[in-house]
Scaffold this active site. Structure first.
Site, PDB file in Angstrom:
ATOM      1  N   HIS A 160       0.821  -1.224   0.000  1.00 38.79           N
ATOM      2  CA  HIS A 160       0.000   0.000   0.000  1.00 38.79           C
ATOM      3  C   HIS A 160       0.851   1.270   0.000  1.00 38.79           C
ATOM      4  O   HIS A 160       0.304   2.365  -0.169  1.00 38.79           O
ATOM      5  CB  HIS A 160      -0.929   0.035   1.215  1.00 38.79           C
ATOM      6  CG  HIS A 160      -1.944  -1.066   1.221  1.00 38.79           C
ATOM      7  ND1 HIS A 160      -2.832  -1.260   0.187  1.00 38.79           N
ATOM      8  CD2 HIS A 160      -2.208  -2.038   2.133  1.00 38.79           C
ATOM      9  CE1 HIS A 160      -3.603  -2.304   0.464  1.00 38.79           C
ATOM     10  NE2 HIS A 160      -3.244  -2.801   1.628  1.00 38.79           N
ATOM     11  N   ASP A 196      -2.427 -10.669  -2.634  1.00 36.93           N
ATOM     12  CA  ASP A 196      -2.999 -10.256  -1.350  1.00 36.93           C
ATOM     13  C   ASP A 196      -4.486  -9.931  -1.541  1.00 36.93           C
ATOM     14  O   ASP A 196      -4.911  -9.561  -2.635  1.00 36.93           O
ATOM     15  CB  ASP A 196      -2.256  -9.015  -0.842  1.00 36.93           C
ATOM     16  CG  ASP A 196      -2.677  -8.599   0.555  1.00 36.93           C
ATOM     17  OD1 ASP A 196      -1.973  -8.980   1.514  1.00 36.93           O
ATOM     18  OD2 ASP A 196      -3.713  -7.900   0.690  1.00 36.93           O
ATOM     19  N   HIS A 198      -6.045  -7.413  -0.569  1.00 41.46           N
ATOM     20  CA  HIS A 198      -6.260  -5.983  -0.825  1.00 41.46           C
ATOM     21  C   HIS A 198      -5.497  -5.532  -2.070  1.00 41.46           C
ATOM     22  O   HIS A 198      -4.397  -6.019  -2.343  1.00 41.46           O
ATOM     23  CB  HIS A 198      -5.792  -5.161   0.378  1.00 41.46           C
ATOM     24  CG  HIS A 198      -6.462  -5.537   1.659  1.00 41.46           C
ATOM     25  ND1 HIS A 198      -5.927  -6.479   2.523  1.00 41.46           N
ATOM     26  CD2 HIS A 198      -7.631  -5.127   2.201  1.00 41.46           C
ATOM     27  CE1 HIS A 198      -6.743  -6.616   3.566  1.00 41.46           C
ATOM     28  NE2 HIS A 198      -7.790  -5.822   3.392  1.00 41.46           N
ATOM     29  N   ASP A 285      -4.367 -13.115   3.249  1.00 39.80           N
ATOM     30  CA  ASP A 285      -5.597 -12.641   3.886  1.00 39.80           C
ATOM     31  C   ASP A 285      -6.824 -12.959   3.025  1.00 39.80           C
ATOM     32  O   ASP A 285      -7.941 -12.565   3.365  1.00 39.80           O
ATOM     33  CB  ASP A 285      -5.530 -11.143   4.257  1.00 39.80           C
ATOM     34  CG  ASP A 285      -4.796 -10.290   3.254  1.00 39.80           C
ATOM     35  OD1 ASP A 285      -4.483 -10.778   2.136  1.00 39.80           O
ATOM     36  OD2 ASP A 285      -4.541  -9.104   3.569  1.00 39.80           O
TER      37      ASP A 285
HETATM   38  C1  6XA Z   1      -6.948  -0.914   7.118  1.00 36.45           C
HETATM   39  C2  6XA Z   1      -6.861  -2.169   6.328  1.00 36.45           C
HETATM   40  C3  6XA Z   1      -5.488  -2.355   5.879  1.00 36.45           C
HETATM   41  C4  6XA Z   1      -5.331  -3.588   5.051  1.00 36.45           C
HETATM   42  C5  6XA Z   1      -3.950  -4.112   5.169  1.00 36.45           C
HETATM   43  C6  6XA Z   1      -3.651  -5.249   4.274  1.00 36.45           C
HETATM   44  N1  6XA Z   1      -8.063  -0.954   7.994  1.00 36.45           N
HETATM   45  N2  6XA Z   1      -3.225  -4.979   3.077  1.00 36.45           N
HETATM   46  O1  6XA Z   1      -3.738  -6.396   4.595  1.00 36.45           O
HETATM   47  O2  6XA Z   1      -2.855  -5.917   2.219  1.00 36.45           O
HETATM   48 ZN    ZN Z   2      -4.070  -7.395   2.591  1.00 36.07          ZN
END
Ligand code: 6XA
Ligand code: ZN
Length: 343
Positions: A160, A196, A198, A285
């Site tokens: 991110h 991932d 996200h 995840d």
């Molecule tokens: C924030 C969520 C962050 C996601 C983090 C993650 N509430 N990114 O696993 O791949």
């Molecule tokens: Zn993630």
């Protein structure tokens, strides 16, 4: 497969994050890396080595100098105010506000260099983030030197983090830093595959206008999932990078079969790109029991992911990203890596 790991990750341990309107203990915790390390060792995947130390210039190949300088000094500036708890942003240069005037006060800087509040900075965050990037760079050096595969056991994660912003538990974009290192050391074309849950918004934006690095990502549809403001299918790259960005947003509830079908499409895109090396942003995840995510993958699906990645036949660097079902994260990561190794 070589694994690169540093104990420095323990120096980063945020206390709390916002979750559904409350401050709760951080999901991104040191026990995650401990579980992954134990599972990699139990699976007999190969040697585990510490990272080499790389020059700061390896970081500023993808991050701006002022952003890296901010990360280096943020904790000291915060502590100089007498603060002892985590530094957290609370105001951002969002809609209609100015982005051309970096604030001087640390509270303003925290927001200026962040996309959200899920980025606690503690006394050891910089050391941990730098060592995490060193793990990815050491893996990239192994691949650039002719190695077939490596696993960078990175913590904190990275996908991110953009050129000049932290977010979503990420400070330095380990996968992007590694991909750029590979480009700088002999690879003409590098692909980054992000599995991932996200969307890897930071990796996408870093390479969006470039045709030498393909970014392909499978993730929860940003219409309903973090990071919400990037990751749609119509984001195809720009300029020289047009066509070198591929997003596969998937709905909540996605199961292994549908996921693997999308992965096959992403892998076909990567095969057509014919990269000299591959970086995989490896988050697990997508697991059915992940506490903050909404896909339904099970252990056998992770083995299948590894097998499919192996069909590309490219020298491959795996870089750890997310995964918050702590009891299962190790087994799921090891399943991908053994699936790849056996594939
Ligand atoms: C924030 C969520 C962050 C996601 C983090 C993650 N509430 N990114 O696993 O791949
Ligand atoms: Zn993630």
């Amino acid at each position: 497969m070589l694994t690169i790991y540093s104990d420095d990750h323990r120096l980063h341990h945020g206390a709390a994050e916002f979750y559904r309107g409350r401050l709760v203990p951080c999901f991104e915790m040191p026990a995650r890396a401990d579980q992954v390390l134990a599972a990699v060792r139990a699976a007999g995947l190969g040697a585990v080595v510490p990272p080499d130390r790389f020059d700061r210039t390896a970081l500023t190949r993808v991050h701006t100098d002022d952003y890296v300088a901010f990360l280096e000094s943020a904790w000291d500036e915060w502590a100089a105010q007498g603060e002892t708890g985590d530094a957290l942003p609370y105001a951002w240069p969002a809609v209609d506000l100015r982005r051309d005037t970096p604030p001087q006060h640390i509270d303003g800087k925290l927001g200026f260099y962040a996309i959200d509040a899920a980025v606690p900075i503690t006394a050891g965050t910089w050391t941990a983030a730098r060592s995490s990037a060193d793990c990815a760079l050491t893996g990239a050096r192994h691949i650039a030197g002719g190695g077939h595969s490596a696993f960078a056991l990175c913590r904190p994660p990275g996908h991110h983090a953009g050129a000049r912003a932290m977010g979503g538990f990420c400070y330095l974009n380990n996968a992007a830093i590694a991909a750029q290192y590979l480009r700088d050391h002999g690879a003409a074309r590098v692909a980054v595959l992000d599995v991932d849950y996200h969307h890897g918004n930071g990796t996408q934006t870093i390479f969006y206008d470039r045709g030498d690095v393909l970014f392909a990502s499978l993730h929860g549809d940003p219409m309903v999932e973090y990071p919400f403001f990037l990751g749609h299918a119509d984001e195809r790259g720009s300029g020289a990078g047009l066509g070198a960005n591929r997003n596969f947003p998937l709905p909540w509830g996605t199961t292994g079969d549908a996921y693997l079908a999308a992965l096959d499409a992403a892998i076909a895109d990567i095969a057509a790109f014919a990269p000299d090396s591959l970086v995989v942003s490896l988050g697990v995840d997508t697991f059915v029991e992940d506490p903050i995510s909404h896909f339904k993958l099970v252990a056998a699906d992770f083995t299948a992911i590894g097998r499919r990645i192996a069909t590309l036949g490219a020298p491959t660097l795996f870089v750890l990203e997310g995964g918050y079902a702590v009891a299962d994260i190790g087994g799921n990561v090891a399943a991908v890596l053994t699936g790849f190794a056996d594939g």
